[in-house]
Design a protein around this motif. Sequence first.
Motif, PDB file in Angstrom:
ATOM      1  N   ASP A  30      37.557  42.379  -8.894  1.00  0.00           N
ATOM      2  CA  ASP A  30      37.121  43.146 -10.067  1.00  0.00           C
ATOM      3  C   ASP A  30      37.104  42.250 -11.304  1.00  0.00           C
ATOM      4  OD1 ASP A  30      37.049  45.723  -8.703  1.00  0.00           O
ATOM      5  OD2 ASP A  30      39.256  45.618  -8.728  1.00  0.00           O
ATOM      6  N   VAL A  31      38.107  41.391 -11.406  1.00  0.00           N
ATOM      7  CA  VAL A  31      38.259  40.487 -12.550  1.00  0.00           C
ATOM      8  C   VAL A  31      38.731  39.129 -12.050  1.00  0.00           C
ATOM      9  CG1 VAL A  31      39.398  40.078 -14.772  1.00  0.00           C
ATOM     10  CG2 VAL A  31      38.900  42.420 -14.059  1.00  0.00           C
ATOM     11  N   ASN A  70      38.667  45.177 -17.135  1.00  0.00           N
ATOM     12  CA  ASN A  70      38.185  45.772 -15.885  1.00  0.00           C
ATOM     13  C   ASN A  70      37.277  46.975 -16.171  1.00  0.00           C
ATOM     14  OD1 ASN A  70      37.885  46.339 -13.150  1.00  0.00           O
ATOM     15  ND2 ASN A  70      39.825  47.452 -13.001  1.00  0.00           N
ATOM     16  N   MET A  73      43.708  47.012  -9.124  1.00  0.00           N
ATOM     17  CA  MET A  73      42.705  46.035  -9.540  1.00  0.00           C
ATOM     18  C   MET A  73      42.763  44.822  -8.614  1.00  0.00           C
ATOM     19  SD  MET A  73      42.280  44.321 -13.344  1.00  0.00           S
ATOM     20  CE  MET A  73      44.033  43.886 -13.398  1.00  0.00           C
ATOM     21  N   ASN A 111      43.427  43.893 -17.183  1.00  0.00           N
ATOM     22  CA  ASN A 111      43.430  45.362 -17.143  1.00  0.00           C
ATOM     23  C   ASN A 111      42.470  45.931 -18.171  1.00  0.00           C
ATOM     24  OD1 ASN A 111      45.148  46.739 -15.231  1.00  0.00           O
ATOM     25  ND2 ASN A 111      46.883  45.696 -16.164  1.00  0.00           N
TER      26      ASN A 111
END
Length: 238
Positions: A47-48, A224, A1, A221
Motif C-alpha cells: 500500500d505504501v 495510505n 497496511m 498511515n
Amino acid sequence: MKIALIGYGKMGQAIEEIAVAQGHEIVLKIGIENLGDFTVEAVAKADVAIEFTSPHSAVANIKKCFDAGVAVVCGSTGWLEQWDEVIAYCQEKQGAFLYASNFSIGVNLFFELNNYLAKIMAPHNDYDVSMEEIHHTQKKDAPSGTAITLAERVLEHIGRKKQWVNHISDNPAELEIISERIDPAPGTHKIKYHSEIDDIEIIHTAHNRKGFASGAVMAANFLNGKKGIYNMKQVLGL
C-alpha cells in the motif's frame, strides 16, 4: 497496511520493528544484498513504500514505486536538486508522495521552534547566528537534510544572511553550518544566536532511531489511500 521497505539498513530495521508491533505487514524488504528483487511487480503488493536509501538511488527508487501505483514516504536526503522532476512524475502518475528531511516528531516540533525564533530574532542585528550538526560516520551527506531545512527557515527571516555554507566563515552574509561525524551519534542539531552580551541556543538531540522510525510509520498511515504531495506538518497538524 502493507508496507514495502526500500532500504533495509539500521533505519529500515527500526521501521520494521515499529510497523510490525503496530500490526502492519512488511511485504517487501530491499537492501544492498537483494536489489534484484526490487521490481515494479514486487513493490505493487504494498500500500505504501517507505524509502530510506542514499542520494544517488532515491529518485529512481521513488519513480519505480510511482510506476507500481504505490504511495511513497521518502526520508532519503541529498537529492533535492531533482525535486521538481520527482513531483512532476508523481503528478503524471497520479501518485502520492510525502518527503521529510527528518520524520522525528520532536524534530518537526523543533522546526517550528526554529522558525519562530528566527522570526523574532530578525530585527536584532547585534546577534549573529550559526549552526552545528552531528551525525554518525555512515551519514553520507553533509550538512544533513535536517540542517538544511533548519538553515532555509533561518534564511527566510534573517535577511542579513544570504546563503548557508558548510564550513567556518567570517563572512557576515553567510550562515555557517559546521558538520561533525562521530559514532554512534544518531543526530544533534544546534542553532546559536550570539552577541557580545549573551547567547541564545536551541538544541535537538536524538537518543536513538525510534523517533525517526515512529514518525515514518505515522507518515505512511497518513499517506495510505491518498493522492498528492504532503509533508510532516500536515501529518502532525502543525
